[in-house]
Design a protein around this motif. Structure first.
Motif, PDB file in Angstrom:
ATOM      1  N   ALA A   1       0.863  -1.180   0.000  1.00 13.44           N
ATOM      2  CA  ALA A   1       0.000   0.000   0.000  1.00 13.44           C
ATOM      3  C   ALA A   1       0.897   1.226   0.000  1.00 13.44           C
ATOM      4  O   ALA A   1       1.992   1.204   0.576  1.00 13.44           O
ATOM      5  CB  ALA A   1      -0.903   0.009   1.233  1.00 13.44           C
ATOM      6  N   GLY A   2       0.435   2.292  -0.648  1.00 13.40           N
ATOM      7  CA  GLY A   2       1.242   3.503  -0.747  1.00 13.40           C
ATOM      8  C   GLY A   2       0.575   4.689  -0.095  1.00 13.40           C
ATOM      9  O   GLY A   2      -0.557   5.044  -0.458  1.00 13.40           O
ATOM     10  N   LEU A   3       1.274   5.298   0.876  1.00 16.63           N
ATOM     11  CA  LEU A   3       0.835   6.575   1.441  1.00 16.63           C
ATOM     12  C   LEU A   3       1.559   7.665   0.655  1.00 16.63           C
ATOM     13  O   LEU A   3       2.751   7.886   0.839  1.00 16.63           O
ATOM     14  CB  LEU A   3       1.181   6.656   2.935  1.00 16.63           C
ATOM     15  CG  LEU A   3       0.938   8.009   3.611  1.00 16.63           C
ATOM     16  CD1 LEU A   3      -0.498   8.479   3.447  1.00 16.63           C
ATOM     17  CD2 LEU A   3       1.318   7.966   5.082  1.00 16.63           C
ATOM     18  N   VAL A   4       0.816   8.280  -0.271  1.00 12.94           N
ATOM     19  CA  VAL A   4       1.371   9.325  -1.127  1.00 12.94           C
ATOM     20  C   VAL A   4       0.991  10.670  -0.523  1.00 12.94           C
ATOM     21  O   VAL A   4      -0.192  10.961  -0.353  1.00 12.94           O
ATOM     22  CB  VAL A   4       0.811   9.228  -2.566  1.00 12.94           C
ATOM     23  CG1 VAL A   4       1.401  10.319  -3.457  1.00 12.94           C
ATOM     24  CG2 VAL A   4       1.074   7.836  -3.153  1.00 12.94           C
TER      25      VAL A   4
ATOM     26  N   VAL B   1      -5.883   9.185  -1.529  1.00 15.02           N
ATOM     27  CA  VAL B   1      -6.701   8.062  -1.073  1.00 15.02           C
ATOM     28  C   VAL B   1      -7.673   7.656  -2.173  1.00 15.02           C
ATOM     29  O   VAL B   1      -7.976   8.442  -3.071  1.00 15.02           O
ATOM     30  CB  VAL B   1      -7.476   8.398   0.225  1.00 15.02           C
ATOM     31  CG1 VAL B   1      -6.522   8.472   1.415  1.00 15.02           C
ATOM     32  CG2 VAL B   1      -8.260   9.698   0.088  1.00 15.02           C
ATOM     33  N   VAL B   2      -8.115   6.407  -2.091  1.00 15.07           N
ATOM     34  CA  VAL B   2      -9.017   5.858  -3.096  1.00 15.07           C
ATOM     35  C   VAL B   2     -10.237   5.261  -2.417  1.00 15.07           C
ATOM     36  O   VAL B   2     -10.185   4.873  -1.244  1.00 15.07           O
ATOM     37  CB  VAL B   2      -8.304   4.779  -3.959  1.00 15.07           C
ATOM     38  CG1 VAL B   2      -7.103   5.375  -4.694  1.00 15.07           C
ATOM     39  CG2 VAL B   2      -7.872   3.579  -3.121  1.00 15.07           C
ATOM     40  N   LYS B   3     -11.334   5.198  -3.169  1.00 12.89           N
ATOM     41  CA  LYS B   3     -12.549   4.510  -2.712  1.00 12.89           C
ATOM     42  C   LYS B   3     -12.798   3.353  -3.654  1.00 12.89           C
ATOM     43  O   LYS B   3     -13.141   3.552  -4.819  1.00 12.89           O
ATOM     44  CB  LYS B   3     -13.745   5.474  -2.742  1.00 12.89           C
ATOM     45  CG  LYS B   3     -14.280   5.777  -1.370  1.00 12.89           C
ATOM     46  CD  LYS B   3     -15.513   6.657  -1.388  1.00 12.89           C
ATOM     47  CE  LYS B   3     -15.552   7.419  -0.062  1.00 12.89           C
ATOM     48  NZ  LYS B   3     -16.663   8.309   0.077  1.00 12.89           N
ATOM     49  N   LYS B   4     -12.586   2.138  -3.163  1.00 13.37           N
ATOM     50  CA  LYS B   4     -12.760   0.942  -3.986  1.00 13.37           C
ATOM     51  C   LYS B   4     -14.246   0.646  -4.201  1.00 13.37           C
ATOM     52  O   LYS B   4     -15.076   0.977  -3.376  1.00 13.37           O
ATOM     53  CB  LYS B   4     -12.114  -0.266  -3.298  1.00 13.37           C
ATOM     54  CG  LYS B   4     -10.620  -0.093  -3.035  1.00 13.37           C
ATOM     55  CD  LYS B   4      -9.876  -1.276  -3.553  1.00 13.37           C
ATOM     56  CE  LYS B   4      -8.395  -1.347  -3.328  1.00 13.37           C
ATOM     57  NZ  LYS B   4      -7.537  -0.304  -3.129  1.00 13.37           N
TER      58      LYS B   4
ATOM     59  N   SER C   1      -9.267   4.506   1.429  1.00 20.78           N
ATOM     60  CA  SER C   1      -8.130   3.675   1.825  1.00 20.78           C
ATOM     61  C   SER C   1      -6.937   4.062   0.958  1.00 20.78           C
ATOM     62  O   SER C   1      -7.054   4.883   0.043  1.00 20.78           O
ATOM     63  CB  SER C   1      -8.464   2.185   1.657  1.00 20.78           C
ATOM     64  OG  SER C   1      -8.750   1.880   0.309  1.00 20.78           O
ATOM     65  N   LEU C   2      -5.802   3.463   1.248  1.00 23.13           N
ATOM     66  CA  LEU C   2      -4.607   3.735   0.452  1.00 23.13           C
ATOM     67  C   LEU C   2      -4.654   2.920  -0.835  1.00 23.13           C
ATOM     68  O   LEU C   2      -5.177   1.803  -0.849  1.00 23.13           O
ATOM     69  CB  LEU C   2      -3.352   3.329   1.233  1.00 23.13           C
ATOM     70  CG  LEU C   2      -3.097   4.075   2.546  1.00 23.13           C
ATOM     71  CD1 LEU C   2      -1.852   3.514   3.225  1.00 23.13           C
ATOM     72  CD2 LEU C   2      -2.952   5.570   2.320  1.00 23.13           C
TER      73      LEU C   2
ATOM     74  N   VAL D   1       0.016   2.285  -7.457  1.00 19.41           N
ATOM     75  CA  VAL D   1      -0.456   3.673  -7.313  1.00 19.41           C
ATOM     76  C   VAL D   1      -0.729   4.263  -8.698  1.00 19.41           C
ATOM     77  O   VAL D   1      -1.761   4.901  -8.928  1.00 19.41           O
ATOM     78  CB  VAL D   1       0.547   4.536  -6.515  1.00 19.41           C
ATOM     79  CG1 VAL D   1       0.182   6.019  -6.603  1.00 19.41           C
ATOM     80  CG2 VAL D   1       0.605   4.087  -5.060  1.00 19.41           C
ATOM     81  N   LYS D   2       0.194   4.016  -9.649  1.00 25.31           N
ATOM     82  CA  LYS D   2       0.028   4.548 -11.011  1.00 25.31           C
ATOM     83  C   LYS D   2      -1.193   3.921 -11.689  1.00 25.31           C
ATOM     84  O   LYS D   2      -1.997   4.628 -12.304  1.00 25.31           O
ATOM     85  CB  LYS D   2       1.297   4.278 -11.830  1.00 25.31           C
ATOM     86  CG  LYS D   2       1.264   4.821 -13.241  1.00 25.31           C
ATOM     87  CD  LYS D   2       2.183   6.002 -13.358  1.00 25.31           C
ATOM     88  CE  LYS D   2       2.465   6.512 -14.722  1.00 25.31           C
ATOM     89  NZ  LYS D   2       1.571   7.004 -15.605  1.00 25.31           N
TER      90      LYS D   2
END
Length: 164
Positions: free
Chosen positions: A15-18, A27-30, A40-41, A60-61
Motif C-alpha cells: 500500500a502507498g501513502l502518497v 486516497v481511493v474509494k474501492k 483507503s490507500l 499507485v500509477k
C-alpha cells in the motif's frame, strides 16, 4: 487488492501513502471488497519478478494515474484470514514525481481517488481502520531504501534492496 488468482495461502500486498507538497494524502474509494465505499490507500499485490517497492509504484500509477517515487517503508500490516490465509501488506511512503498531476481513477476498481487533508480523513467515518491509525501517528518515520547491495553471488538475486 483485486483477485487472488494463484496466490496460495500466503499473500504479499503493498500500500502507498502518497503525500503531496501541501501535505494532502492520496486516497481511493474501492468499488469492491471489504473496503467498498471507504477511503483507503492505493494497494495491490506484488507480482512475480518485482520487488515490493516496484509493486507499490506500479499499483499507485494503475489505480490513480499518479507517478511516484518511494521515500521509504513505514510499516507492515499482517493478519490471518479465516484461520488459513496469511495476509501481509507492506506500507510505503511515497511522493508524487511532480506536483499538479491529474488523478485518473481506475474505473474498473474505484469509485474515486483524490488528495485529502489527513485531518479530514481522521474525522471521516468512511476512512479505513488503517487510515485512521496512520492519521493518529504523530510522526511517521520512513525506513529509507538501500539499493545496489550484493548479498553474495551464490544466492542468485537479480534485485536486492533493504529498507533499514
Amino acid at each position: 487488492m483485486g483477485n487472488n488468482g494463484g496466490r496460495g495461502k500466503v499473500w504479499l500486498g503493498v500500500a502507498g501513502l502518497v503525500i503531496s507538497s501541501n501535505k494532502k494524502w492520496l486516497v481511493v474509494k474501492k468499488n469492491y471488497s471489504g473496503l467498498k465505499g471507504k477511503w483507503s490507500l492505493p494497494a495491490g499485490f506484488v507480482n512475480p519478478g518485482e520487488t515490493a517497492d516496484e509493486a507499490v509504484v506500479r499499483e499507485v500509477k494503475e489505480e490513480t494515474g499518479i507517478a511516484c517515487n518511494v521515500i521509504g517503508m513505514i510499516g507492515l500490516r499482517t493478519g490471518v484470514i479465516k484461520d488459513e490465509i496469511s495476509d501481509n501488506m507492506i506500507i510505503f511512503l511515497l511522493k508524487p514525481e511532480r506536483e499538479g498531476m491529474i488523478i485518473s481513477p481506475q474505473e474498473s476498481e474505484l469509485f474515486d481517488a483524490k488528495f485529502i487533508d489527513p485531518l479530514e480523513l481522521e474525522k471521516d467515518e468512511n476512512s479505513s481502520v488503517m487510515l485512521k491509525y496512520l492519521t493518529n501517528l504523530s510522526k511517521t518515520i520512513a525506513k529509507p531504501l538501500h539499493d545496489g547491495i550484493n548479498p553474495g553471488d551464490q544466492f542468485g538475486y537479480t534485485s536486492y534492496k533493504l529498507f533499514l
